[in-house]
Design a protein around this motif. Structure first.
Motif, PDB file in Angstrom:
ATOM      1  N   ARG A 227      29.262 -46.127  11.927  1.00  0.00           N
ATOM      2  CA  ARG A 227      29.272 -44.897  12.770  1.00  0.00           C
ATOM      3  C   ARG A 227      30.072 -43.793  11.787  1.00  0.00           C
ATOM      4  O   ARG A 227      29.596 -42.715  11.459  1.00  0.00           O
ATOM      5  CB  ARG A 227      29.834 -44.817  14.070  1.00  0.00           C
ATOM      6  CG  ARG A 227      29.803 -43.572  14.931  1.00  0.00           C
ATOM      7  CD  ARG A 227      28.462 -42.998  15.172  1.00  0.00           C
ATOM      8  NE  ARG A 227      27.654 -43.859  16.009  1.00  0.00           N
ATOM      9  CZ  ARG A 227      26.447 -43.505  16.650  1.00  0.00           C
ATOM     10  NH1 ARG A 227      25.874 -42.299  16.139  1.00  0.00           N
ATOM     11  NH2 ARG A 227      25.885 -44.287  17.349  1.00  0.00           N
ATOM     12  N   THR A 361      26.705 -45.698  20.665  1.00  0.00           N
ATOM     13  CA  THR A 361      26.082 -44.558  21.069  1.00  0.00           C
ATOM     14  C   THR A 361      26.570 -43.245  20.555  1.00  0.00           C
ATOM     15  O   THR A 361      25.943 -42.174  20.575  1.00  0.00           O
ATOM     16  CB  THR A 361      26.032 -44.284  22.530  1.00  0.00           C
ATOM     17  OG1 THR A 361      27.405 -43.846  23.110  1.00  0.00           O
ATOM     18  CG2 THR A 361      25.574 -45.544  23.282  1.00  0.00           C
ATOM     19  N   GLY A 362      27.896 -43.370  19.929  1.00  0.00           N
ATOM     20  CA  GLY A 362      28.373 -42.279  19.095  1.00  0.00           C
ATOM     21  C   GLY A 362      29.138 -41.484  20.291  1.00  0.00           C
ATOM     22  O   GLY A 362      29.783 -40.322  20.024  1.00  0.00           O
ATOM     23  N   MET A 365      32.927 -39.632  19.671  1.00  0.00           N
ATOM     24  CA  MET A 365      33.353 -39.950  18.364  1.00  0.00           C
ATOM     25  C   MET A 365      34.201 -38.535  18.011  1.00  0.00           C
ATOM     26  O   MET A 365      35.038 -38.769  16.924  1.00  0.00           O
ATOM     27  CB  MET A 365      32.151 -40.080  17.522  1.00  0.00           C
ATOM     28  CG  MET A 365      31.835 -41.615  17.763  1.00  0.00           C
ATOM     29  SD  MET A 365      32.907 -42.800  17.337  1.00  0.00           S
ATOM     30  CE  MET A 365      33.081 -42.451  15.617  1.00  0.00           C
TER      31      MET A 365
END
Length: 382
Positions: A227, A361-362, A365
């Motif tokens: 990510r 899922t992010g 972040m």
């Protein structure tokens, strides 16, 4: 690993081999988290590639000093193993050489303990020369006191070139071969470590600050690494999916940084493997920041935090101050029960400073990047 380990031709007794049919067995003391222990052992077995046929647990304060299990339980294990056509017992604790020998005789099954299983996983997954050497050394050092007379072949006299004379048994030859190989591997490992240290020093002098991900195995570090860096490194639902350090250069709002993914930690790490961990975790010593990743859905998450902190302290030594650490409370997307919410709240109190995210899922972040950017900015000014 290039060199065929000595146990491969001394009775195939010191490792688990992919495809073996195994029973998972252990002695669990009152008050221990049996569910967590056995779930972790099952995950280790799956990672090693063995077929789990069943589980047997004996509840008592301490293992039996002679056979690890009491006589009655050993008989129960023997009968179950025979009925299921098992090859091997995988014991969830460390077993002494004498206990292993006695338990093999009592059950008729090969015995591999938790430490040997972890060593074998590392042997399967080490991808760099230094990691492979460190794991081979750990296996050989663990094997040496466990070499014993498995079968007539090891107790027959083995006179010949390179032996000490006609009276030397194959077992004695095996021990000499292991000791010699240990010396060779130690020499090669020192050279590999020196080469790595030179490369790391050169990179740190010329390059941007380094952000190092650390955490308990299967906490989601590799997913977070992907990510942060836009990479697609292997992500598996297995323990020790990452063994060799991975490094990517990324752009932050205020500059660039190196992001490093490291091997996951685990409780009761075999002490023979500590050098292998230290070789892999060398980046921790000079990191500009650590991202300590925790799986907030793990029932033993607070214990995982303790283990990770202890390993970091061991790697740094008593005279090194830990780098600034941001705790990343991961897998927010999987928090669904009141128990998990309570565990997350407890971790938020204990793990300071922290951010709560879902690397998958992010989710959140942006908060992680902002907090990390603040750490790096303060570090650069200092």
């Amino acid at each position: 690993m290039g060199h065929r380990l000595i146990e491969d031709y001394l009775g195939r007794r010191a490792r688990a081999y992919g495809g073996e049919r195994v029973l998972l067995v252990d002695v669990v003391s009152p008050g221990s988290d049996e569910t967590e222990r056995m779930a972790e052992l099952r995950s280790l077995a799956a990672t090693a590639g063995v077929l789990v046929l069943g589980t047997v647990v004996q509840h008592q304060p301490h293992p039996h000093p002679g056979t690890f299990f009491g006589r009655g339980k050993a008989g129960e294990i023997r009968d179950l193993g025979h009925s299921l056509q098992a090859d091997t017992l995988v014991v969830g604790s460390e077993v002494s050489p004498a206990q292993a020998r006695n338990l093999e005789e009592a059950t008729g099954l090969k015995v591999v303990d938790r430490s040997q299983l972890i060593l074998d996983i590392f042997a399967q997954r080490a991808g760099t020369k230094e990691a492979a050497l460190a794991v081979e050394l750990a296996q050989l050092e663990y094997l040496l006191p466990r070499l014993r007379g498995w079968g007539q072949a090891l107790t027959d006299p083995g006179a010949g070139i390179g032996t000490s004379g006609p009276g030397e048994t194959r077992l004695e030859q095996g021990r000499r071969a292991v000791r010699h190989r240990i010396q060779v591997v130690r020499h090669e490992l020192r050279k590999a470590a020196q080469d790595r240290a030179i490369q790391q020093a050169r990179r740190r002098r010329a390059g941007p600050p380094e952000v190092v991900l650390v955490g308990y195995t299967n906490s989601g570090k590799s997913t977070l690494f992907n990510r942060l860096t836009g990479s697609d490194v292997l992500v598996e639902d297995k323990l020790f999916a990452t063994l060799d350090t991975r490094v990517r250069q990324v752009a932050w709002p205020t500059g660039e940084a190196l992001v490093t993914d490291t091997v996951g930690f685990i409780r009761d790490l075999p002490h023979e493997l500590v050098p292998a961990f230290q070789a892999t975790l060398g980046a921790v010593r000079d990191a500009a920041a650590l991202l300590l990743v925790l799986d907030v859905t793990a029932p033993a998450a607070e214990d995982h935090l303790r283990v990770v902190r202890e390993v970091i302290a061991d790697v740094l030594g008593p005279d090194r101050v830990p780098p600034p650490t941001l705790h990343v409370l991961n897998k927010l997307d999987l928090v669904s029960t009141q128990e998990q919410e309570a565990r997350l709240a407890a971790l938020e109190r204990e793990a300071v400073p922290h951010v709560v995210v879902s690397a998958k899922t992010g989710g959140n972040m942006a908060s992680l990047l902002s907090a990390l950017d603040s750490i790096l900015t303060v570090r650069s000014r200092g």
